[in-house]
Design a protein around this motif. Sequence first.
Motif, PDB file in Angstrom:
ATOM      1  N   GLY A  45     -76.184   4.986  24.747  1.00 22.19           N
ATOM      2  CA  GLY A  45     -76.236   3.504  24.984  1.00 22.19           C
ATOM      3  C   GLY A  45     -77.486   2.859  24.965  1.00 22.19           C
ATOM      4  N   ALA A  46     -78.498   3.424  23.971  1.00 25.77           N
ATOM      5  CA  ALA A  46     -80.021   3.239  24.506  1.00 25.77           C
ATOM      6  C   ALA A  46     -80.453   2.887  23.013  1.00 25.77           C
ATOM      7  CB  ALA A  46     -80.402   4.026  24.448  1.00 25.77           C
ATOM      8  N   PHE A  47     -79.282   1.684  22.262  1.00 30.22           N
ATOM      9  CA  PHE A  47     -79.480   1.046  21.327  1.00 30.22           C
ATOM     10  C   PHE A  47     -80.029  -0.351  20.682  1.00 30.22           C
ATOM     11  CE2 PHE A  47     -76.796   4.451  19.600  1.00 30.22           C
ATOM     12  CZ  PHE A  47     -76.232   5.082  18.948  1.00 30.22           C
ATOM     13  N   THR A  48     -80.679  -1.047  22.518  1.00 26.64           N
ATOM     14  CA  THR A  48     -81.157  -1.844  21.989  1.00 26.64           C
ATOM     15  C   THR A  48     -82.041  -2.391  20.891  1.00 26.64           C
ATOM     16  OG1 THR A  48     -80.591  -2.744  24.391  1.00 26.64           O
ATOM     17  CG2 THR A  48     -82.338  -3.655  22.905  1.00 26.64           C
ATOM     18  N   SER A  49     -82.816  -1.045  19.798  1.00 29.54           N
ATOM     19  CA  SER A  49     -83.566  -1.661  19.166  1.00 29.54           C
ATOM     20  C   SER A  49     -83.315  -0.813  17.836  1.00 29.54           C
ATOM     21  CB  SER A  49     -85.158  -0.376  19.778  1.00 29.54           C
ATOM     22  OG  SER A  49     -85.289   0.382  20.253  1.00 29.54           O
ATOM     23  N   VAL A  50     -82.202   0.183  18.135  1.00 27.38           N
ATOM     24  CA  VAL A  50     -81.972   0.948  16.836  1.00 27.38           C
ATOM     25  C   VAL A  50     -81.105   0.866  16.009  1.00 27.38           C
ATOM     26  CG1 VAL A  50     -80.587   3.362  16.550  1.00 27.38           C
ATOM     27  CG2 VAL A  50     -82.123   3.367  18.515  1.00 27.38           C
ATOM     28  N   GLY A  51     -80.032  -0.431  16.996  1.00 30.28           N
ATOM     29  CA  GLY A  51     -78.883  -1.028  15.841  1.00 30.28           C
ATOM     30  C   GLY A  51     -78.157  -0.081  14.790  1.00 30.28           C
ATOM     31  N   GLY A  52     -77.630  -0.522  13.720  1.00 25.00           N
ATOM     32  CA  GLY A  52     -76.860   0.319  12.599  1.00 25.00           C
ATOM     33  C   GLY A  52     -75.674   0.735  12.861  1.00 25.00           C
ATOM     34  N   ASP A  53     -74.721   0.098  14.331  1.00 25.07           N
ATOM     35  CA  ASP A  53     -73.735   1.214  14.761  1.00 25.07           C
ATOM     36  C   ASP A  53     -72.878  -0.176  15.468  1.00 25.07           C
ATOM     37  OD1 ASP A  53     -72.294   3.988  16.265  1.00 25.07           O
ATOM     38  OD2 ASP A  53     -72.165   2.221  17.534  1.00 25.07           O
ATOM     39  N   LEU A  54     -71.617   0.410  15.423  1.00 27.28           N
ATOM     40  CA  LEU A  54     -70.492  -0.789  15.476  1.00 27.28           C
ATOM     41  C   LEU A  54     -70.292  -1.561  17.159  1.00 27.28           C
ATOM     42  CD1 LEU A  54     -67.328   0.374  13.815  1.00 27.28           C
ATOM     43  CD2 LEU A  54     -68.312  -1.502  13.446  1.00 27.28           C
ATOM     44  N   PHE A 377     -79.946  -9.144  30.962  1.00 27.34           N
ATOM     45  CA  PHE A 377     -81.231  -8.963  30.310  1.00 27.34           C
ATOM     46  C   PHE A 377     -81.469  -7.683  29.483  1.00 27.34           C
ATOM     47  CE2 PHE A 377     -81.662 -12.414  33.198  1.00 27.34           C
ATOM     48  CZ  PHE A 377     -81.316 -13.082  32.464  1.00 27.34           C
ATOM     49  N   MET A 378     -82.174  -7.213  28.345  1.00 31.19           N
ATOM     50  CA  MET A 378     -82.191  -5.611  27.885  1.00 31.19           C
ATOM     51  C   MET A 378     -82.997  -5.905  26.841  1.00 31.19           C
ATOM     52  SD  MET A 378     -78.808  -5.457  25.753  1.00 31.19           S
ATOM     53  CE  MET A 378     -78.060  -5.985  26.812  1.00 31.19           C
ATOM     54  N   VAL A 379     -84.468  -4.448  27.023  1.00 37.13           N
ATOM     55  CA  VAL A 379     -84.984  -4.471  26.017  1.00 37.13           C
ATOM     56  C   VAL A 379     -84.982  -2.479  25.891  1.00 37.13           C
ATOM     57  CG1 VAL A 379     -86.472  -6.727  26.712  1.00 37.13           C
ATOM     58  CG2 VAL A 379     -86.675  -4.197  27.793  1.00 37.13           C
ATOM     59  N   GLY A 380     -85.656  -2.677  24.271  1.00 31.99           N
ATOM     60  CA  GLY A 380     -85.384  -1.387  23.916  1.00 31.99           C
ATOM     61  C   GLY A 380     -86.580  -1.241  23.285  1.00 31.99           C
ATOM     62  N   ALA A 381     -86.947   0.470  23.161  1.00 36.42           N
ATOM     63  CA  ALA A 381     -87.880   0.671  21.594  1.00 36.42           C
ATOM     64  C   ALA A 381     -87.555   1.959  21.598  1.00 36.42           C
ATOM     65  CB  ALA A 381     -89.789   0.470  22.542  1.00 36.42           C
ATOM     66  N   SER A 382     -87.701   2.011  19.786  1.00 39.69           N
ATOM     67  CA  SER A 382     -86.969   3.255  19.948  1.00 39.69           C
ATOM     68  C   SER A 382     -88.513   4.230  18.486  1.00 39.69           C
ATOM     69  CB  SER A 382     -85.837   2.972  18.751  1.00 39.69           C
ATOM     70  OG  SER A 382     -86.157   1.934  17.629  1.00 39.69           O
ATOM     71  N   LEU A 383     -88.516   5.564  18.886  1.00 40.01           N
ATOM     72  CA  LEU A 383     -89.397   5.440  17.483  1.00 40.01           C
ATOM     73  C   LEU A 383     -88.950   6.843  16.313  1.00 40.01           C
ATOM     74  CD1 LEU A 383     -91.869   6.725  17.213  1.00 40.01           C
ATOM     75  CD2 LEU A 383     -92.008   8.293  18.963  1.00 40.01           C
ATOM     76  N   TYR A 384     -89.291   6.645  15.367  1.00 38.96           N
ATOM     77  CA  TYR A 384     -87.914   7.150  14.697  1.00 38.96           C
ATOM     78  C   TYR A 384     -89.650   8.689  13.987  1.00 38.96           C
ATOM     79  CZ  TYR A 384     -84.931   4.395  13.915  1.00 38.96           C
ATOM     80  OH  TYR A 384     -83.554   3.268  14.638  1.00 38.96           O
ATOM     81  N   ILE A 385     -89.332   9.642  13.997  1.00 42.54           N
ATOM     82  CA  ILE A 385     -90.670  10.680  13.834  1.00 42.54           C
ATOM     83  C   ILE A 385     -89.564  11.557  12.585  1.00 42.54           C
ATOM     84  CG2 ILE A 385     -90.923  12.860  14.856  1.00 42.54           C
ATOM     85  CD1 ILE A 385     -90.502  11.759  17.380  1.00 42.54           C
ATOM     86  N   GLY A 386     -90.537  11.082  11.554  1.00 41.19           N
ATOM     87  CA  GLY A 386     -90.016  11.281  10.269  1.00 41.19           C
ATOM     88  C   GLY A 386     -88.741  11.030   9.658  1.00 41.19           C
ATOM     89  N   PRO A 387     -87.942  11.460   9.234  1.00 40.21           N
ATOM     90  CA  PRO A 387     -86.727  11.323   8.703  1.00 40.21           C
ATOM     91  C   PRO A 387     -85.610  11.870   9.135  1.00 40.21           C
ATOM     92  CG  PRO A 387     -87.139  12.851   6.655  1.00 40.21           C
ATOM     93  CD  PRO A 387     -88.472  12.731   8.034  1.00 40.21           C
ATOM     94  N   ARG A 388     -86.103  12.481  10.242  1.00 43.28           N
ATOM     95  CA  ARG A 388     -84.834  13.551  10.660  1.00 43.28           C
ATOM     96  C   ARG A 388     -84.739  13.096  12.153  1.00 43.28           C
ATOM     97  NH1 ARG A 388     -84.806  19.414   8.933  1.00 43.28           N
ATOM     98  NH2 ARG A 388     -84.639  19.468   7.107  1.00 43.28           N
ATOM     99  N   ALA A 389     -85.381  12.706  13.498  1.00 40.35           N
ATOM    100  CA  ALA A 389     -85.616  12.658  14.440  1.00 40.35           C
ATOM    101  C   ALA A 389     -85.369  10.512  14.893  1.00 40.35           C
ATOM    102  CB  ALA A 389     -86.584  13.412  15.452  1.00 40.35           C
ATOM    103  N   ILE A 390     -84.612  10.306  15.930  1.00 42.23           N
ATOM    104  CA  ILE A 390     -85.028   9.309  16.907  1.00 42.23           C
ATOM    105  C   ILE A 390     -84.920   9.308  18.472  1.00 42.23           C
ATOM    106  CG2 ILE A 390     -83.813   6.771  16.992  1.00 42.23           C
ATOM    107  CD1 ILE A 390     -82.665   7.371  14.317  1.00 42.23           C
ATOM    108  N   VAL A 391     -85.644   8.713  18.744  1.00 42.42           N
ATOM    109  CA  VAL A 391     -85.974   8.942  20.831  1.00 42.42           C
ATOM    110  C   VAL A 391     -85.900   7.472  20.925  1.00 42.42           C
ATOM    111  CG1 VAL A 391     -87.284   9.192  22.106  1.00 42.42           C
ATOM    112  CG2 VAL A 391     -87.550  10.643  20.261  1.00 42.42           C
ATOM    113  N   SER A 392     -85.248   6.817  21.508  1.00 34.80           N
ATOM    114  CA  SER A 392     -85.444   5.264  22.018  1.00 34.80           C
ATOM    115  C   SER A 392     -85.000   5.529  23.336  1.00 34.80           C
ATOM    116  CB  SER A 392     -83.687   4.596  21.360  1.00 34.80           C
ATOM    117  OG  SER A 392     -82.714   5.847  21.776  1.00 34.80           O
ATOM    118  N   LEU A 393     -85.609   4.133  24.063  1.00 40.47           N
ATOM    119  CA  LEU A 393     -85.404   4.255  25.544  1.00 40.47           C
ATOM    120  C   LEU A 393     -84.844   2.565  25.766  1.00 40.47           C
ATOM    121  CD1 LEU A 393     -85.816   5.129  28.600  1.00 40.47           C
ATOM    122  CD2 LEU A 393     -88.563   4.225  28.087  1.00 40.47           C
TER     123      LEU A 393
END
Length: 547
Positions: A45-54, A377-393
């Motif tokens: 459920g770590a999608f606060t900063s990822v988005g792009g999902d229903l 209240f929610m905050v989040g950050a996500s790191l995109y490592i190249g075109p293949r990996a996502i890590v989100s918190l």
Amino acid sequence: MKIRILLTAMAALAAAGATAQSAVDAYSVTPSELRGTARFVGMGGAFTSVGGDLSTLGQNPAGIGIYRRSEVGATVNISARNYSTATPTMKIDRDNTKFYFDNIGYVGTANLGNNATLRSFSWGVSYSRLSSFERLGHGYNGTTDGSMTNYIASFTNGTNAADLRFGEKYNPYFDSDCDWMSILAYNAYMINGDGVYNDKYKGLYGNNTVGDAEYTFRESGHVDEYNIDFGGNISDVFYWGIGFGILDMEYNRQVYYSESMDKADIYTLPSQRTVEGSADWAMNNSKWISGTGFNVKFGVIFRPIEMLRIGAAIHTPTWYSLNHQGGATVSYDYYNPGAPESTNPDTENPLKGNDYTGDENNMLYSYDSRLNAPWRFMVGASLYIGPRAIVSLDYERVAYGDMWVKSEAGNYGVNIESNENENTDIKNYYKGANIVRLGAEYRVTPRFSVRAGYNYQTSGVKDAARNGDIEVVTAGTDLSYNFTNTTQNISFGLGYRYKAWYIDATYSWRHRTGSFHAYTDYAGIRAPKADLTENNHNVVLSTGFRF
């Protein structure tokens, strides 16, 4: 005893103290669960900063600003739950498997051009099952320190006995402001006068009493949310969104509680005093809460550099309009070994014999209330490592201590003028809960992805309420309540993309602990309780198209 069948389909609210919405009810109907699409659950459920999902329509509405194409999709959930109830004398495990339709949604996107400041505008609608109230437990306390009847006597003290008795043209449920539990207990001889004062009472548990208690509870129901969201993309750097949620809620609770006591203080006539005998009684309680609610969500996502996204969202309280109904039945069997047997017992005064049984029913209450569910209240950050990996918190705060209730008119228009006690109880019992979500996704090939997630939620219950340091007040005739401790979710998922079509699958394990309390601890006396553990195994499947 004359058995009064008073359980009616719709009856009056006769007493504010008996049926005003309690802080316990407010907490019971506002749970937080990890539910959504398979990709969403697979990443914790770590999608606060990822988005792009229903699922982001119900979390951070700015997530639809990430879309470049339109999407339609649906999700189902197969849930196998194991419930464990542990008491000082026993442990019981039960299993339950159910199928849920968890999510369906649509997002439409209009691309306005790469040279425009507002590069795209999106809109979306979705249905989501936010939570399921399925829970059950059964326990047995082989030795008790007291009796529920003594607790009822403690808060009935000061009430004139004449106000609790039925008369030829007098019904205490209609015609008095007495607590409904006091009325029911008095007429089932669970509480008795002391023979001297008309407003002093004592329960069945005396100085020499030994007893045990048994209980079973079952909860069911759901919270469903229908979302309407709007969002946009500003220069591929800033994404915004606003969402409107319409909620449908149904909560059902059935509780069976019984006590069996030897050397109990039972009441006898005509002496109007208590003698030592045996007492067995059982109470069945039913409670139904249903209604609708509305909330508003605001969210943003900021992408300062290509590989980093930062998101935040605020959910207003869900403003609920609720209806409450409930009722109880008590069956009893008392035995006075010192009284002579009666071959022709006086049905109007059954306590003259040595063995007497009966049933007592209270009326089915019905009243309306308003509830402001917690701010979120929610905050989040996500790191995109190249075109293949996502890590989100993510981090989320659920402000249970800021809930607010207001009870309104019953069926006969009896208004409850003050809700100060209930709202003070909310402050005393509850606090903010913290949720931490961690997720990762790795694209093994352009079409195949693997995911993992972890989700941890702290309890919204204060230690003083959980440990019995303060009295916990409930509504109606159900004196029992459940508290949740911590909840953990671990998930693993797979995803496959083929052109516009996708299919995702996730396994999620949820471990939740809590406690069942037959009634509140009071005056240093510990009420029967049980530790609860729930292990929930979910298989979540999603499919959809982007076009």
